[in-house]
Design a protein around this motif. Structure first.
Motif, PDB file in Angstrom:
ATOM      1  N   GLN A 101      70.229  76.962 -14.124  1.00 61.82           N
ATOM      2  CA  GLN A 101      68.750  76.921 -14.416  1.00 61.82           C
ATOM      3  C   GLN A 101      68.188  75.748 -13.367  1.00 61.82           C
ATOM      4  OE1 GLN A 101      67.083  79.035 -16.465  1.00 61.82           O
ATOM      5  NE2 GLN A 101      69.067  79.887 -16.520  1.00 61.82           N
ATOM      6  N   TRP A 102      69.132  75.184 -12.557  1.00 60.05           N
ATOM      7  CA  TRP A 102      68.825  74.034 -11.581  1.00 60.05           C
ATOM      8  C   TRP A 102      69.482  74.549 -10.397  1.00 60.05           C
ATOM      9  CZ3 TRP A 102      64.716  71.375 -13.124  1.00 60.05           C
ATOM     10  CH2 TRP A 102      64.271  71.378 -14.497  1.00 60.05           C
ATOM     11  N   ALA A 103      69.047  73.938  -9.310  1.00 58.89           N
ATOM     12  CA  ALA A 103      70.017  73.673  -8.190  1.00 58.89           C
ATOM     13  C   ALA A 103      69.859  72.392  -7.695  1.00 58.89           C
ATOM     14  CB  ALA A 103      69.296  74.376  -6.991  1.00 58.89           C
ATOM     15  N   PHE A 104      70.955  71.837  -6.846  1.00 60.78           N
ATOM     16  CA  PHE A 104      71.117  70.722  -6.522  1.00 60.78           C
ATOM     17  C   PHE A 104      71.271  70.608  -4.952  1.00 60.78           C
ATOM     18  CE2 PHE A 104      73.356  70.726 -10.672  1.00 60.78           C
ATOM     19  CZ  PHE A 104      72.405  70.189 -11.283  1.00 60.78           C
ATOM     20  N   ASP A 105      70.721  69.768  -4.315  1.00 54.91           N
ATOM     21  CA  ASP A 105      70.904  69.720  -2.819  1.00 54.91           C
ATOM     22  C   ASP A 105      70.860  68.540  -2.431  1.00 54.91           C
ATOM     23  OD1 ASP A 105      71.046  70.686  -0.258  1.00 54.91           O
ATOM     24  OD2 ASP A 105      69.581  72.107  -0.333  1.00 54.91           O
ATOM     25  N   ILE A 106      71.145  67.898  -1.103  1.00 57.64           N
ATOM     26  CA  ILE A 106      70.840  66.820  -0.472  1.00 57.64           C
ATOM     27  C   ILE A 106      70.115  66.779   0.590  1.00 57.64           C
ATOM     28  CG2 ILE A 106      72.508  64.698   0.632  1.00 57.64           C
ATOM     29  CD1 ILE A 106      73.283  65.026  -2.067  1.00 57.64           C
ATOM     30  N   PHE A 107      69.231  65.999   0.692  1.00 54.75           N
ATOM     31  CA  PHE A 107      68.281  65.983   1.800  1.00 54.75           C
ATOM     32  C   PHE A 107      68.038  64.476   2.244  1.00 54.75           C
ATOM     33  CE2 PHE A 107      66.561  69.810  -0.325  1.00 54.75           C
ATOM     34  CZ  PHE A 107      66.800  70.535   0.700  1.00 54.75           C
ATOM     35  N   ASP A 108      67.682  64.402   3.487  1.00 52.92           N
ATOM     36  CA  ASP A 108      67.539  62.898   4.118  1.00 52.92           C
ATOM     37  C   ASP A 108      66.249  62.303   3.504  1.00 52.92           C
ATOM     38  OD1 ASP A 108      69.967  62.630   5.295  1.00 52.92           O
ATOM     39  OD2 ASP A 108      69.169  63.453   7.299  1.00 52.92           O
ATOM     40  N   GLY A 109      66.243  61.396   3.091  1.00 54.82           N
ATOM     41  CA  GLY A 109      64.895  60.713   2.516  1.00 54.82           C
ATOM     42  C   GLY A 109      64.155  60.178   3.680  1.00 54.82           C
ATOM     43  N   SER A 110      62.911  59.717   3.210  1.00 55.07           N
ATOM     44  CA  SER A 110      61.951  58.985   4.269  1.00 55.07           C
ATOM     45  C   SER A 110      62.612  57.939   4.798  1.00 55.07           C
ATOM     46  CB  SER A 110      60.618  58.725   3.730  1.00 55.07           C
ATOM     47  OG  SER A 110      60.711  58.066   2.475  1.00 55.07           O
ATOM     48  N   ASP A 111      63.648  57.177   3.965  1.00 50.45           N
ATOM     49  CA  ASP A 111      64.122  55.989   4.224  1.00 50.45           C
ATOM     50  C   ASP A 111      65.339  56.303   5.011  1.00 50.45           C
ATOM     51  OD1 ASP A 111      65.838  57.316   2.555  1.00 50.45           O
ATOM     52  OD2 ASP A 111      66.131  55.626   1.164  1.00 50.45           O
ATOM     53  N   HIS A 115      69.459  61.972  -0.234  1.00 54.04           N
ATOM     54  CA  HIS A 115      69.015  61.916  -1.671  1.00 54.04           C
ATOM     55  C   HIS A 115      69.187  63.194  -2.205  1.00 54.04           C
ATOM     56  CE1 HIS A 115      65.756  58.838  -1.371  1.00 54.04           C
ATOM     57  NE2 HIS A 115      66.261  58.756  -0.181  1.00 54.04           N
ATOM     58  N   PHE A 116      69.711  63.112  -3.421  1.00 54.13           N
ATOM     59  CA  PHE A 116      70.349  64.111  -4.422  1.00 54.13           C
ATOM     60  C   PHE A 116      69.035  64.690  -5.036  1.00 54.13           C
ATOM     61  CE2 PHE A 116      71.727  65.158  -8.933  1.00 54.13           C
ATOM     62  CZ  PHE A 116      72.432  66.269  -8.448  1.00 54.13           C
ATOM     63  N   ILE A 117      68.706  65.911  -4.781  1.00 53.64           N
ATOM     64  CA  ILE A 117      67.446  66.530  -5.212  1.00 53.64           C
ATOM     65  C   ILE A 117      67.947  67.608  -6.307  1.00 53.64           C
ATOM     66  CG2 ILE A 117      65.381  68.083  -4.618  1.00 53.64           C
ATOM     67  CD1 ILE A 117      65.367  64.960  -3.342  1.00 53.64           C
ATOM     68  N   ILE A 118      67.282  67.695  -7.372  1.00 53.66           N
ATOM     69  CA  ILE A 118      67.427  68.636  -8.509  1.00 53.66           C
ATOM     70  C   ILE A 118      66.085  69.337  -8.439  1.00 53.66           C
ATOM     71  CG2 ILE A 118      67.516  68.659 -11.192  1.00 53.66           C
ATOM     72  CD1 ILE A 118      68.610  65.736 -10.963  1.00 53.66           C
ATOM     73  N   TRP A 119      66.320  70.698  -8.565  1.00 49.80           N
ATOM     74  CA  TRP A 119      65.021  71.615  -8.417  1.00 49.80           C
ATOM     75  C   TRP A 119      65.443  72.959  -9.002  1.00 49.80           C
ATOM     76  CZ3 TRP A 119      64.461  75.891  -5.453  1.00 49.80           C
ATOM     77  CH2 TRP A 119      65.832  76.289  -4.651  1.00 49.80           C
ATOM     78  N   ASN A 120      64.323  73.735  -9.240  1.00 47.57           N
ATOM     79  CA  ASN A 120      64.212  75.100  -9.618  1.00 47.57           C
ATOM     80  C   ASN A 120      62.697  75.247  -9.257  1.00 47.57           C
ATOM     81  OD1 ASN A 120      62.221  74.395 -11.882  1.00 47.57           O
ATOM     82  ND2 ASN A 120      64.084  74.629 -13.322  1.00 47.57           N
ATOM     83  N   PRO A 121      62.257  76.516  -9.391  1.00 51.04           N
ATOM     84  CA  PRO A 121      61.006  76.999  -9.017  1.00 51.04           C
ATOM     85  C   PRO A 121      59.938  76.260  -9.610  1.00 51.04           C
ATOM     86  CG  PRO A 121      62.248  78.969  -9.325  1.00 51.04           C
ATOM     87  CD  PRO A 121      63.089  77.774  -9.784  1.00 51.04           C
ATOM     88  N   SER A 122      60.093  75.476 -10.798  1.00 59.23           N
ATOM     89  CA  SER A 122      59.001  74.848 -11.487  1.00 59.23           C
ATOM     90  C   SER A 122      59.160  73.250 -11.508  1.00 59.23           C
ATOM     91  CB  SER A 122      59.126  75.101 -13.124  1.00 59.23           C
ATOM     92  OG  SER A 122      59.236  76.387 -13.376  1.00 59.23           O
ATOM     93  N   LEU A 123      59.927  72.748 -10.770  1.00 62.02           N
ATOM     94  CA  LEU A 123      60.388  71.474 -10.693  1.00 62.02           C
ATOM     95  C   LEU A 123      61.337  71.115  -9.344  1.00 62.02           C
ATOM     96  CD1 LEU A 123      59.769  68.470 -12.162  1.00 62.02           C
ATOM     97  CD2 LEU A 123      62.139  68.985 -13.006  1.00 62.02           C
TER      98      LEU A 123
END
Length: 129
Positions: A101-111, A115-123
């Motif tokens: 129900q969720w996906a996890f990814d790593i993205f470079d933050g503004s800093d 950053h560890f990102i938790i997401w799905n189409p709603s959040l």
């Protein structure tokens, strides 16, 4: 000399796994505690563990941010929280197939830090802090 490290396991579906062992006539190597990750504070004392490890399960929970907070609650200061999951596992099934129900990814933050990102189409939430 070797010393044994105590290991405790918990799962929201533990009772079903134990029933499966009974049906198959097997004895589990260890008996897991019936406890969803979102309620770890009810099953284990505050700051109880040196290491908390979760593998391919955080994407199955109702509230992964609450689950992360609960894992940190039972983790001792300076302890290790280890997450092992496939990257964006919910995407191929469009978050509709099975328990992903969720996906996890790593993205470079503004800093500039990852950053560890938790997401799905709603959040979409940053689980880093």
């Amino acid at each position: 000399s070797t010393s044994k490290v105590p290991v405790a396991s918990a799962d929201g579906l533990a009772r079903f796994y134990l029933q499966l062992h009974d049906v198959l006539g097997h004895s589990p190597p260890a008996v897991p505690v019936q406890c969803p990750v979102e309620a770890l504070h009810r099953c284990f004392p505050h700051q109880h563990f040196d290491v908390v490890y979760i593998r391919n399960a955080l994407d199955h929970v109702m509230d992964p941010l609450l689950a992360l907070r609960q894992m940190l609650e039972v983790l001792r200061p300076g302890g290790w929280l280890l997450l092992r999951h496939a990257r964006n596992e919910g995407v191929p099934g469009q978050f509709q197939l099975g328990l992903h129900q969720w996906a996890f990814d790593i993205f470079d933050g503004s800093d500039g830090a990852p950053h560890f990102i938790i997401w799905n189409p709603s959040l979409r939430a940053d689980g880093t802090s």
